[in-house]
Design an enzyme around this catalytic site. Sequence first.
Site, PDB file in Angstrom:
ATOM      1  N   SER A   1       0.837  -1.200   0.000  1.00  0.00           N
ATOM      2  CA  SER A   1       0.000   0.000   0.000  1.00  0.00           C
ATOM      3  C   SER A   1       0.868   1.245   0.000  1.00  0.00           C
ATOM      4  O   SER A   1       2.070   1.191   0.263  1.00  0.00           O
ATOM      5  CB  SER A   1      -0.923   0.028   1.233  1.00  0.00           C
TER       6      SER A   1
ATOM      7  N   GLY B   1       5.612   0.050  11.562  1.00  0.00           N
ATOM      8  CA  GLY B   1       4.313  -0.558  11.814  1.00  0.00           C
ATOM      9  C   GLY B   1       4.361  -1.829  12.620  1.00  0.00           C
ATOM     10  O   GLY B   1       3.401  -2.178  13.307  1.00  0.00           O
TER      11      GLY B   1
ATOM     12  N   ARG C   1       0.597   5.748   0.894  1.00  0.00           N
ATOM     13  CA  ARG C   1      -0.242   6.792   1.489  1.00  0.00           C
ATOM     14  C   ARG C   1       0.448   8.132   1.355  1.00  0.00           C
ATOM     15  O   ARG C   1       1.665   8.221   1.173  1.00  0.00           O
ATOM     16  CB  ARG C   1      -0.546   6.506   2.957  1.00  0.00           C
TER      17      ARG C   1
ATOM     18  N   ASN D   1      19.399  -7.296   6.400  1.00  0.00           N
ATOM     19  CA  ASN D   1      18.031  -7.453   5.906  1.00  0.00           C
ATOM     20  C   ASN D   1      17.484  -8.799   6.348  1.00  0.00           C
ATOM     21  O   ASN D   1      18.126  -9.841   6.136  1.00  0.00           O
ATOM     22  CB  ASN D   1      18.005  -7.393   4.371  1.00  0.00           C
TER      23      ASN D   1
ATOM     24  N   GLY E   1      13.396  -0.468  -1.701  1.00  0.00           N
ATOM     25  CA  GLY E   1      14.632  -0.366  -2.473  1.00  0.00           C
ATOM     26  C   GLY E   1      14.658  -1.261  -3.692  1.00  0.00           C
ATOM     27  O   GLY E   1      13.701  -1.977  -3.996  1.00  0.00           O
TER      28      GLY E   1
ATOM     29  N   THR F   1       7.223  -5.048   6.495  1.00  0.00           N
ATOM     30  CA  THR F   1       7.247  -6.210   5.609  1.00  0.00           C
ATOM     31  C   THR F   1       8.622  -6.843   5.637  1.00  0.00           C
ATOM     32  O   THR F   1       8.779  -8.064   5.654  1.00  0.00           O
ATOM     33  CB  THR F   1       6.872  -5.803   4.175  1.00  0.00           C
TER      34      THR F   1
ATOM     35  N   HIS G   1      15.114   5.571   0.149  1.00  0.00           N
ATOM     36  CA  HIS G   1      14.874   4.233   0.700  1.00  0.00           C
ATOM     37  C   HIS G   1      14.172   4.384   2.035  1.00  0.00           C
ATOM     38  O   HIS G   1      14.674   5.053   2.939  1.00  0.00           O
ATOM     39  CB  HIS G   1      16.188   3.468   0.878  1.00  0.00           C
ATOM     40  N   ASP G   2      13.023   3.765   2.163  1.00  0.00           N
ATOM     41  CA  ASP G   2      12.183   3.992   3.343  1.00  0.00           C
ATOM     42  C   ASP G   2      12.898   3.680   4.655  1.00  0.00           C
ATOM     43  O   ASP G   2      12.660   4.328   5.675  1.00  0.00           O
ATOM     44  CB  ASP G   2      10.864   3.213   3.237  1.00  0.00           C
ATOM     45  N   THR G   3      13.812   2.716   4.632  1.00  0.00           N
ATOM     46  CA  THR G   3      14.558   2.392   5.857  1.00  0.00           C
ATOM     47  C   THR G   3      15.358   3.588   6.351  1.00  0.00           C
ATOM     48  O   THR G   3      15.420   3.865   7.557  1.00  0.00           O
ATOM     49  CB  THR G   3      15.511   1.212   5.612  1.00  0.00           C
TER      50      THR G   3
END
Length: 500
Positions: free
Chosen positions: A19, A412, A21, A302, A84, A265, A242-244
Amino acid sequence: MKTENLKTQVLAFDFGASSGRCMLGVYDGTKISIKEIHRFSNDPVIVNGTMYWDVLRLFFEIKQSLIKAKSFGKIQSIGIDTWGVDFALLDEYGNILENPVHYRDGRTAGMVEESFKKISKEEFYDITGNQFMEINTAFQLLSLKEKRSHLLERADVMLLMPDLFNYLLTGKKVTENSIASTTQLFDAKNRNWSNKVIDSLELPKKIFTEIVPSGTIIGKISEDISEELGIDMCDVVAVAGHDTQSALVSAPAMEDDFVFLSCGTWSLLGTEIDEPIINEKSEHYNITNEGGYENKASFLKNIIGLWLIQESKRQWEREGKEYSFSELEELAKKTKPFKCFIDPDDPVFVPAGNIPNRIKEYCMKTNQEVPQNEGEIVRCINESLALKYRYALEEIKDCTNKNYKTLYMLGGGIQSKLLCQMTANACDINVSAGPIEATVLGNIAIQLMARNEIKDLKEARQIIKNSQDIINYYPTNTKVWNEKYDTFKEIIETKEAVKC
């Protein structure tokens, strides 16, 4: 810091594997508050056996978000972070040659081993400092060269996912530092593309664009989009794409040496350092170095994370069993502890599909009790994740020669109190859980730093800490967890030895 009562409003786009947002960030000079403006699904599409991202639909959702944001007043800037490694190829006219392929697609099978015929594993790691994973950009591109070379021949530019969306908004083709560092084509020490790796894999150099630091204002939304949507031409900031790395900006750590666990995830466990750690030990442990904000490096591992729970939930839904995540957690709490363990990173758990059945097969093959119901499977996953976090933490500590007092859990995944407590128990470490919206808050903070409204990373972390509720978990029952850790190690290391 801003003058009080003069508020700044920015938009943070956060794309996950299932998803996306758009969040409104409001900074009043003291705290950051956030509000969800638009949420949408991110559904991969399989066509002729290839799994793609539906990138045009995702860009449509970005536009919808910008339209909805008009009702909140002036927006000073926007920033986009994503997962990524994945990318699009553009032709000489700036058109996308095909939809980006999903990292879970099977096209990279065998490509890691194939790459070692062109450049030795030791030299490859010494340059990039990246954990070898088949999903990495280098192996996706090598697959294209080996199997679909005509696409690379037509390509003029490669843009990773956050850079692709930035380009679609601004027309500017650049690559942000943190997302570049996920590719296994990035020279971790010199912080640029590695000509040695690119040449060894025989990839076209022309497709690689200029790399810019996290927090660079790359341009404004184009006039065409401004007119189409009836919005102002606000700045687009290349946040930590990169969200991390955006999440790491939110770690409420005031000490210099700390460990973090970005939990979603994927789980990413590591520490923030000034320079990459690349040596025989880190290569042996297959630990990655990523570029972060303020030229920091993240030394991390990871680990497959809540994907195992998410995909199990989807399987049960296919079977007509509807559970919420909280209901699954309650079922897990009622089951017998330490019945069985899996290695979350075993390749069998990477593809989508019937994860519960694969867990049962894994337990049978490793001569363990086989979980029989949903609660037992969820408990197996959570206990195995917590023990795998300890496994990775011990590797990190061995490489840095440092001990850490607190593990900062972000994202999350911390909504699972069970997993947070199990992590504290398994790792025998205090866990500071929060913020849940770490990636969004980090994205917003980088935009504010780009605008000189927050001075630096240290101040950003203090502001975020003051803005969010943080929950602490303390280790209990550690003697039993230590005993079970030995069992866990024996299972995963024996299975790894059998595979070899």
